[in-house]
Design a protein around this motif. Structure first.
Motif, short mmCIF file in Angstrom:
data_model
loop_
_atom_site.label_atom_id
_atom_site.label_comp_id
_atom_site.label_asym_id
_atom_site.label_seq_id
_atom_site.Cartn_x
_atom_site.Cartn_y
_atom_site.Cartn_z
N LEU A 1 72.26 -10.33 2.73
CA LEU A 1 72.13 -9.63 1.29
C LEU A 1 70.91 -8.68 1.13
O LEU A 1 71.29 -7.50 0.63
CB LEU A 1 72.06 -10.73 0.15
N ALA A 2 70.04 -9.32 1.79
CA ALA A 2 68.68 -8.09 1.91
C ALA A 2 69.10 -6.87 2.72
O ALA A 2 68.63 -5.78 2.33
CB ALA A 2 67.60 -8.95 2.20
N ARG A 3 69.47 -7.15 3.80
CA ARG A 3 69.86 -6.11 4.80
C ARG A 3 70.82 -5.18 4.01
O ARG A 3 70.53 -3.76 4.07
CB ARG A 3 70.45 -6.69 5.99
N ARG A 4 71.86 -5.67 3.17
CA ARG A 4 72.79 -4.92 2.72
C ARG A 4 72.51 -4.20 1.51
O ARG A 4 73.16 -3.57 0.64
CB ARG A 4 74.21 -5.41 2.56
N ARG A 5 71.19 -4.53 0.59
CA ARG A 5 70.61 -4.28 -0.41
C ARG A 5 71.59 -4.65 -1.62
O ARG A 5 71.75 -3.90 -2.60
CB ARG A 5 70.10 -2.83 -0.58
N VAL A 6 72.19 -5.74 -1.75
CA VAL A 6 73.07 -6.14 -2.69
C VAL A 6 72.19 -6.87 -3.66
O VAL A 6 71.57 -7.65 -3.75
CB VAL A 6 74.20 -7.42 -2.02
N PRO A 7 72.62 -6.32 -5.07
CA PRO A 7 72.01 -6.85 -6.22
C PRO A 7 72.62 -8.34 -6.37
O PRO A 7 73.85 -8.69 -6.16
CB PRO A 7 72.70 -6.03 -7.00
N THR B 1 67.57 -11.24 -12.16
CA THR B 1 68.55 -10.64 -11.33
C THR B 1 67.60 -9.39 -10.57
O THR B 1 66.26 -9.22 -10.93
CB THR B 1 69.44 -9.81 -12.12
N GLY B 2 68.18 -8.83 -9.72
CA GLY B 2 67.48 -7.93 -8.73
C GLY B 2 68.08 -8.03 -7.47
O GLY B 2 69.30 -8.13 -7.20
N THR B 3 67.20 -7.42 -6.63
CA THR B 3 67.54 -7.24 -5.16
C THR B 3 66.84 -7.89 -4.20
O THR B 3 65.48 -7.86 -4.14
CB THR B 3 67.67 -5.95 -4.61
N VAL B 4 67.37 -8.68 -3.22
CA VAL B 4 66.38 -9.39 -2.24
C VAL B 4 65.85 -8.48 -1.38
O VAL B 4 66.46 -7.64 -0.57
CB VAL B 4 67.43 -10.21 -1.36
N ASP B 5 64.49 -8.33 -1.25
CA ASP B 5 63.83 -7.45 -0.40
C ASP B 5 63.69 -7.90 0.83
O ASP B 5 63.61 -7.11 1.96
CB ASP B 5 62.58 -7.15 -0.86
N ARG B 6 63.35 -9.26 1.16
CA ARG B 6 63.29 -9.71 2.45
C ARG B 6 63.60 -11.36 2.35
O ARG B 6 63.43 -11.90 1.23
CB ARG B 6 61.89 -9.60 3.01
N ALA B 7 64.16 -11.86 3.26
CA ALA B 7 64.09 -13.29 3.32
C ALA B 7 63.50 -14.15 4.58
O ALA B 7 63.51 -13.71 5.63
CB ALA B 7 65.57 -13.75 3.36
N GLY B 8 62.62 -15.10 4.05
CA GLY B 8 62.03 -15.99 5.25
C GLY B 8 62.90 -17.05 5.62
O GLY B 8 64.31 -17.28 5.37
N ALA B 9 62.25 -18.12 6.30
CA ALA B 9 62.86 -19.35 6.72
C ALA B 9 63.28 -20.06 5.60
O ALA B 9 64.42 -20.87 5.84
CB ALA B 9 62.14 -20.21 7.75
N ASP B 10 62.61 -20.31 4.74
CA ASP B 10 62.98 -21.40 3.38
C ASP B 10 62.72 -20.51 1.97
O ASP B 10 62.74 -21.21 0.95
CB ASP B 10 61.98 -22.30 3.60
#
Length: 195
Positions: free
Chosen positions: A127-133, A145-154
């Motif tokens: 979702l972060a890679r594709r900039r999906v709201p 609500t918003g956009t996932v900027d980056r995601a870690g392990a947890d």
């Protein structure tokens, strides 16, 4: 003649005892088999038949619709109007479905595709890679609500903005770091789900 009846009687008793023992072994075997079936195994079978479920979630909310995808630690339910809820197993309090689907799901294992083994982190990173709201519902019932900027392990970082607004620095009202353990569901548009 009396001996024939005696032997018939003994044979009938032995046959009845053998049938009772076989039934007991079959019951025990089924209990052992069921003890090895996981929630994920059952959800994979429900996905195969596109079963309609109602999931009660830890935040007190609920979702309803067909199971369309199952990963290592999450399930996706198609919602109306044209959105998908991605729900961690840990956020599911109970699942309701027709009795026939409940029984069918206890049959055993299904699946085996790579997608079935992907964890929630993989989905959030996509979702972060594709900039999906996204609409993120969190455990106390909070919705952001918003956009996932980056995601870690947890966990993941969310740029907070309205769903109908593109993620632009002027539209962002704040940022949140959200542990996966706090997520009840992530709702995305069906076209953006990528499942």
């Amino acid at each position: 003649m009396r001996w024939d009846r005696l032997f018939d009687d003994l044979e009938a008793q032995a046959s009845a005892e053998w049938e009772a023992e076989r039934a007991a072994l079959a019951s025990e075997s089924e209990r052992v088999r069921l003890s090895r079936v996981t929630l994920r195994d059952r959800l994979l079978l429900l996905r195969e038949v596109t079963a309609h479920v109602r999931a009660d979630l830890t935040a007190g909310s609920g979702i309803e619709g067909p199971v369309i995808a199952v990963g290592a630690d999450w399930l996706a339910v198609e919602r109306v109007p044209s959105s998908v809820s991605i729900v961690p197993f840990s956020a599911v309090v109970s699942l309701r479905m027709p009795h026939a689907d409940l029984l069918r799901s206890a049959a055993g294992r299904a699946g085996g595709a790579l997608r079935d083994r992907l964890d929630l982190g993989f989905v959030v990173r996509d979702l972060a890679r594709r900039r999906v709201p996204v609409l993120a519902e969190l455990i106390p019932g909070t919705v952001v609500t918003g956009t996932v900027d980056r995601a870690g392990a947890d966990h993941f970082d969310l740029a907070v903005h309205d769903l109908d607004t593109a993620r632009h620095p002027s539209a962002v009202s704040g940022y949140r770091m959200i542990p996966f353990a706090a997520v009840t569901q992530l709702v995305v548009a069906a076209d953006d789900a990528g499942l």
